[in-house]
Design a protein around this motif. Structure first.
Motif, short mmCIF file in Angstrom:
data_model
loop_
_atom_site.label_atom_id
_atom_site.label_comp_id
_atom_site.label_asym_id
_atom_site.label_seq_id
_atom_site.Cartn_x
_atom_site.Cartn_y
_atom_site.Cartn_z
N VAL A 175 0.85 -1.20 0.00
CA VAL A 175 0.00 0.00 0.00
C VAL A 175 0.88 1.25 0.00
O VAL A 175 0.68 2.18 -0.78
CB VAL A 175 -0.94 0.01 1.23
N LEU A 176 1.90 1.26 0.88
CA LEU A 176 2.76 2.43 0.98
C LEU A 176 3.58 2.62 -0.29
O LEU A 176 3.78 3.75 -0.75
CB LEU A 176 3.69 2.28 2.19
N GLN A 177 4.06 1.51 -0.86
CA GLN A 177 4.88 1.62 -2.06
C GLN A 177 4.08 2.14 -3.26
O GLN A 177 4.64 2.82 -4.11
CB GLN A 177 5.51 0.26 -2.39
N THR A 178 2.77 1.84 -3.28
CA THR A 178 1.98 2.37 -4.39
C THR A 178 1.89 3.90 -4.31
O THR A 178 1.59 4.54 -5.28
CB THR A 178 0.55 1.81 -4.43
N PHE A 179 2.16 4.45 -3.13
CA PHE A 179 2.21 5.91 -3.01
C PHE A 179 3.64 6.42 -3.20
O PHE A 179 3.91 7.60 -3.00
CB PHE A 179 1.69 6.36 -1.64
N GLY A 180 4.57 5.51 -3.52
CA GLY A 180 5.96 5.91 -3.74
C GLY A 180 6.75 6.11 -2.46
O GLY A 180 7.68 6.91 -2.43
N ALA A 181 6.38 5.39 -1.39
CA ALA A 181 7.03 5.59 -0.11
C ALA A 181 8.49 5.14 -0.14
O ALA A 181 8.85 4.17 -0.81
CB ALA A 181 6.29 4.81 0.98
N GLU B 70 7.81 7.08 -19.17
CA GLU B 70 8.10 5.80 -18.54
C GLU B 70 7.85 5.89 -17.03
O GLU B 70 7.93 6.97 -16.44
CB GLU B 70 9.55 5.37 -18.84
N LEU B 71 7.55 4.75 -16.42
CA LEU B 71 7.17 4.74 -15.01
C LEU B 71 8.35 5.08 -14.10
O LEU B 71 9.49 4.76 -14.40
CB LEU B 71 6.64 3.36 -14.61
N ASP B 72 8.05 5.72 -12.96
CA ASP B 72 9.06 6.05 -11.97
C ASP B 72 8.58 5.54 -10.62
O ASP B 72 7.51 5.91 -10.16
CB ASP B 72 9.28 7.57 -11.94
N ARG B 73 9.37 4.66 -10.02
CA ARG B 73 9.00 4.00 -8.77
C ARG B 73 8.62 5.00 -7.66
O ARG B 73 7.74 4.75 -6.86
CB ARG B 73 10.18 3.11 -8.36
N PHE B 74 9.29 6.16 -7.61
CA PHE B 74 9.03 7.08 -6.50
C PHE B 74 8.08 8.22 -6.87
O PHE B 74 7.84 9.13 -6.08
CB PHE B 74 10.35 7.63 -5.96
N ARG B 75 7.59 8.20 -8.12
CA ARG B 75 6.59 9.19 -8.51
C ARG B 75 5.40 8.48 -9.14
O ARG B 75 5.20 8.52 -10.36
CB ARG B 75 7.19 10.19 -9.51
N PRO B 76 4.63 7.80 -8.30
CA PRO B 76 3.56 6.97 -8.86
C PRO B 76 2.47 7.81 -9.52
O PRO B 76 2.11 8.89 -9.03
CB PRO B 76 3.02 6.22 -7.64
#
Lengths: 271, 257
Positions: A175-181, B70-76
């Motif tokens: 859940v947190l990672q989907t927010f880019g945590a 392209e996707l960025d892991r820390f900018r969902p």
């Protein structure tokens, strides 16, 4: 009319149920008190009528007299205070250091894999055996006693806390990672709070462990404290002193345990 | 250019002893405002594909683009909703729905008010200070939807979000989610193994085969069903015709294996 009667009936049944619960509680409490009183009366009688050797087993009245006497000359208070201080400090340092080490291992998986065999060895080893080395290294004072209290609880705390960090439901992290945590945010929002119950339960274990460490430390250093009173009483064959110190320790550790239980209730409400 | 582009994506899971290919050469596009479904038996890699689109895992081969980037892991850019609500039990509902904003560093008075408005819109006014354990399963899943929508994601990824609910709650929630998505004009990908749900909710259906996951067939949901809400769509005569043809296709997939 009929409905009203039914609800009246249910209410009176409920009250009966509550009353039976209360009664059960009172009966249990009564038995507990009876055991307590009977134990001391039997002990006193056994000692008075020489069923047991009063020199070895003393008696409640002798212990009480000694207790009042030692309270009067302030020596008991000093010893108790010293031991309590060392135990609380050892307990806090051991728990905090253990939790921090656990967090460190979680943060650096490679570190935890590397250190794993050493942790196992250190955990399996009886820490009390390190006592003499501690005294040589840190001096025969309260530093080595506190170190003893710390060392006995820190490794097991590390292991328990680390494994509870690892057992966090991966879906909370998802859940947190989907927010880019970031890893730090994951730790703060999910890992730490979900491990709270485990951390609190290690507190309970650590209460007992730090008492063991501190009393053993006082045995070895033999300067002051309740552990010193026990070893001194043993050496001069004053078992009234030994038993009195033991009772004080029992009382204090119970109080400390209750305080931790109280904190647990305050902290863990909604699970 | 399409809103979402999945370009020749393959993914293999490695363990010491095995290398399991979950997805093989998947290419698809989704237009803005469209709701599509990934339908297929378990083990067809639909959740893997969703995780790749959410930038949770990197595909072994291929790439995914949202609005050409392209996707960025820390900018969902996509919000993800899981099978169960996974509301944090130690946080209140309000803290839970504001979690995404907090993590992204976008929590302001305005975004907070928007999230609380959304909570009211979805029928959960007055539970802000409650804890998740005090709510029913359907209410919790609705709160989880608010948590996902609060960050105003460009698209929504729904991973069997209704499968843990009872039938009645599920139908009601399908209706609510569909209406919310349409109201806010969101693009969404729904993963499901429920044929009826896929037809009722979506505009297009991608049918996956298992081991390794491939797209076997794409079904266009006819216009008359797309316009209707899920509950109404289920009553429409075209519904069962489409259901039959998807059923047949799925059945053939199974016998061929």
């Amino acid at each position: 009319m009929n409905l009203k009667q039914t609800s009246e009936r249910i209410r009176s049944l409920h009250q009966q149920y509550i009353a039976s619960l209360k009664k059960e509680k009172r009966v249990i409490r009564l038995f507990q008190i009876v055991i307590f009183i009977a134990f001391f009366i039997l002990w006193e009688a056994a000692s008075r009528f020489h069923w047991v050797d009063p020199l070895l087993f003393s008696s409640p009245s002798a212990i009480w007299n000694l207790f009042v006497e030692k309270l009067g000359d302030h020596s008991l208070l000093t010893h108790t205070f010293v031991t309590l201080f060392e135990t609380i400090l050892g307990f806090i340092i051991g728990t905090v250091a253990g939790a921090l080490l656990g967090a460190l291992l979680w943060w650096f998986p490679r570190l935890s894999k590397t250190l794993d065999p050493y942790l196992v060895v250190f955990n399996a080893m009886p820490k009390v055996a390190l006592g003499p080395i501690l005294i040589v290294a840190l001096g025969p004072g309260f530093t080595s006693i506190i170190a003893m209290g710390v060392i006995i609880s820190v490794i097991i705390t590390t292991i328990v806390v680390y494994s509870s960090f690892q057992e966090v439901d991966a879906n909370y992290l998802k859940v947190l990672q989907t927010f880019g945590a970031t890893r730090c945010q994951c730790f703060k929002e999910a890992v730490l709070p979900s491990s709270f119950p485990t951390i609190i339960s290690t507190l309970k274990v650590n209460v007992g462990l730090s008492w063991v460490g501190v009393i053993t430390g006082e045995f070895l250093v033999s300067k002051q404290g309740l552990g010193y009173l026990i070893i001194y009483g043993f050496q001069v064959f004053n078992f009234t002193l030994v038993l009195m110190s033991l009772l004080v320790i029992a009382l204090l550790s119970t109080v400390m345990y209750q305080v931790v239980t109280f904190i647990e209730k305050k902290l863990i409400k909604h699970r | 250019m399409s809103f979402l582009v999945v370009d020749r994506v393959s993914h293999t899971y490695f363990t010491e002893k095995t290398a399991v290919t979950a997805l093989e050469n998947i290419s698809l596009t989704v237009e803005k405002g469209e709701i599509v479904s990934f339908l297929g038996p378990s083990g067809c890699g639909k959740t893997t594909l969703l995780s790749i689109i959410a930038a949770l895992i990197e595909p072994t081969e291929g790439a995914v683009f949202i609005e050409g980037k392209e996707l960025d892991r820390f900018r969902p850019t996509a919000g993800y909703m899981l099978q169960q609500d996974y509301l944090f039990p130690w946080k209140t509902i309000e803290e839970n729905i504001l979690l995404g904003l907090k993590i992204m560093g976008r929590l302001t008075e305005e975004t907070k008010r928007r999230a609380l408005d959304l909570l009211a819109y979805i029928g959960l006014k007055g539970v802000e200070s409650h804890y998740p354990s005090q709510l029913s399963g359907g209410m919790r899943q609705r709160a989880a939807l608010v948590r996902t929508l609060a960050t105003d994601p460009k698209m929504l990824l729904l991973d069997e979000p209704f499968s843990a609910l009872d039938q009645q709650t599920k139908l009601k929630l399908e209706e609510l989610v569909w209406k919310t998505l349409k109201e806010y004009g969101k693009t969404a990908v729904l993963v499901t193994h429920d044929i009826g749900e896929a037809i009722a909710m979506s505009d297009r259906i991608f049918l996956f085969s298992a081991k390794p996951g491939r797209i076997m067939h794409t079904f266009m949901v006819p216009d008359e069903l797309r316009r209707l809400s899920p509950f109404a769509a289920r009553q429409h005569p075209s519904f069962s015709a489409l259901f039959q043809s998807i059923w047949k296709e799925l059945d053939e997939l199974e016998t061929n294996q």
